[in-house]
Design a protein around this motif. Structure first.
Motif, mmCIF file in Angstrom:
data_model
loop_
_atom_site.group_PDB
_atom_site.id
_atom_site.type_symbol
_atom_site.label_atom_id
_atom_site.label_comp_id
_atom_site.label_asym_id
_atom_site.label_seq_id
_atom_site.Cartn_x
_atom_site.Cartn_y
_atom_site.Cartn_z
ATOM 1 N N ASP A 1 28.637 -28.696 9.447
ATOM 2 C CA ASP A 1 28.914 -28.554 7.717
ATOM 3 C C ASP A 1 28.904 -30.471 7.923
ATOM 4 O O ASP A 1 29.144 -31.310 9.167
ATOM 5 C CB ASP A 1 30.499 -28.467 7.070
ATOM 6 N N HIS B 1 25.604 -23.650 11.816
ATOM 7 C CA HIS B 1 25.088 -23.953 10.775
ATOM 8 C C HIS B 1 25.799 -25.274 11.183
ATOM 9 O O HIS B 1 26.770 -25.136 12.409
ATOM 10 C CB HIS B 1 24.757 -24.236 9.442
ATOM 11 N N HIS C 1 27.975 -24.920 14.770
ATOM 12 C CA HIS C 1 28.491 -24.018 14.975
ATOM 13 C C HIS C 1 28.156 -21.987 14.015
ATOM 14 O O HIS C 1 27.662 -22.872 13.128
ATOM 15 C CB HIS C 1 30.394 -24.124 14.251
HETATM 16 FE FE LIG Z 1 31.270 -23.934 8.810
#
Ligand SMILES: [Fe+2]
Length: 427
Positions: A144, A142, A223
């Motif tokens: 962020d 994912h 990551h």
């Molecule tokens: Fe994360």
């Protein structure tokens, strides 16, 4: 504290070369590893979640929350709120545990968050979360919307991450589904839809974090994590503050004495079922008048303006620890005083500004305006060391005493125990 986390790189190089630019992996030496392990451990984690859970009654909208994250079935991980007494059983069952805003339940972590916000001059929200994972578990691929600085405190965890961002300025988080599809989380924050993002191209870089190791990832970098042994990590997160949000606060401070701005956009007749061209006339007249005032303000404003600096500093000080002052009584000449230690001190010179008050002494989230003649006292306070009342050069005693009494009453200064001070000087 932040300087130690970023050693041997240092804060200045971190800001220049990595902050919001590129990832950073800092493996720890044995001494740093021992200090980090002494700073935070499983016992401290359990005490923090018990306190946080009791205070928030299991979860709150903005702040502390305790959740279990279950490995993905098909479409990304599933999160559920849990209670502290469920942590051990859920870890044993293969879930990871995430404590969002753990710093709200632990004084030392709160101080670290505050120190990081100050040291990096972050105007956006900074907070700390904690992730605990059983061996063989972690988070799927994912990215962020915010930068994160991870400090491994227990066990080992493998991180795989992309050296380049999937997207420069992501508007939200996104996960890579098992099908290979990239799915954004939540709804777009504005009118624009989420852009299409490609799955990670090429091999992700792999590092294994051990206690004391630090990994910084700017927003938008793919990551995934996998714990090699039962693992615990603290994650400092940095939420960006848009310039629009910054400007809104500045605008408010510029026009807070202007009744027309405070009163807001007037009511007007809106005829339903008709094609409108722009806003109704009374609204147009109101907006035109405010835009003219704004234009006049912008023409006399530049980035060195004191009011802008005050707004900037207030954003940085947001969330600082507040120290409750005790009744202090009159100050006698020669009394030993010093700045209260949790405060992060700075001062803003407003002497040259139009109608400038003098100096703004900023201590944590407090801002105290002092006349220019008290600059020598401000210097003493900023120095951080104990000083004697009445010793500031060129400041009449009556004026000095009044200012020191205000700073004591505000909790910026405290009295130093003479016996303790001389004992520590001789020791
Ligand atoms: Fe994360």
């Amino acid at each position: 504290m932040l300087a130690e986390l970023l050693s041997p790189l240092g804060i200045a190089r971190f800001i220049e070369e990595h902050a919001d630019r590129r990832p950073l992996h800092l493996p720890a030496g044995p001494a740093k590893r021992r200090r980090v392990q002494a700073f935070f451990d499983r016992g401290r984690f359990m005490r923090a979640i018990a306190r946080g859970h009791a205070a928030s009654r299991g979860g709150s909208e903005d702040g502390f929350s305790l959740r279990a994250i279950f490995p993905p079935a098909h479409e990304g991980p599933v999160e559920i709120p849990i209670a502290p007494n469920q942590v051990e059983a859920l870890l044993a069952a293969g879930a990871s545990v995430c404590v969002h805003d753990i710093h709200r339940a632990d004084g030392a972590l709160a101080a670290l968050v505050s120190a990081a916000k100050h040291a990096l001059s972050c105007v956006g929200q900074v907070g700390m979360s904690c992730y605990v994972s059983p061996a063989g578990h972690g988070l799927t691929t994912h990215f962020d919307a915010q930068a994160v600085l991870t400090l491994q405190v227990e066990g080992a965890k493998v991180w795989r991450y992309s050296e380049e961002p999937a997207i420069e300025v992501p508007r939200a988080n996104a996960v890579l589904e098992a099908s290979g599809k990239v799915e954004w989380t939540g709804t777009p924050p504005g009118d624009l839809p989420f852009p299409d993002v490609a799955p990670p191209a090429g091999k992700l870089r792999e590092v294994e974090l051990k206690p004391g190791d630090v990994l910084y990832l700017p927003a938008g970098h793919w990551h995934e994590t996998l714990a090699g042994s039962p693992s615990m990590g603290l994650v400092l997160y940095f939420v960006p503050l848009s310039f629009s949000a910054f400007l809104e606060r500045w605008l408010w401070s510029c026009f807070e004495e202007n009744d027309a701005w405070i009163k807001g956009v007037p009511m007007s007749m809106t005829t339903t079922g008709e094609m409108m061209r722009g806003v109704p006339a009374p609204v147009a007249a109101y907006v035109t008048a405010r835009l003219e005032e704004l234009l006049a303000k912008l023409q006399t404003t530049d980035a060195s303006e004191v009011q802008l600096a005050r707004v900037w500093r207030r954003f940085i000080a947001q969330g600082s620890a507040t120290v409750s002052a005790e009744p202090s009584g009159p100050v006698r000449r020669g009394a030993l005083l010093r700045a209260v230690s949790p405060h992060l001190l700075s001062a803003l010179d407003a002497r040259e500004a139009q109608g400038g008050v003098g100096v703004y002494l900023c201590a944590g989230d407090r801002e105290i305006a002092l006349p220019p003649s008290l600059s020598p006292i401000v210097q003493e306070v900023l120095g951080g060391r104990p000083f004697r009342a009445g010793a500031a050069p060129g400041v009449p005693w009556a004026e000095a005493r009044a200012a020191l009494e205000v700073l004591l009453a505000e909790g910026v200064l405290e009295r130093v125990d003479e016996v303790q001070a001389s004992a520590s000087e001789s020791g």
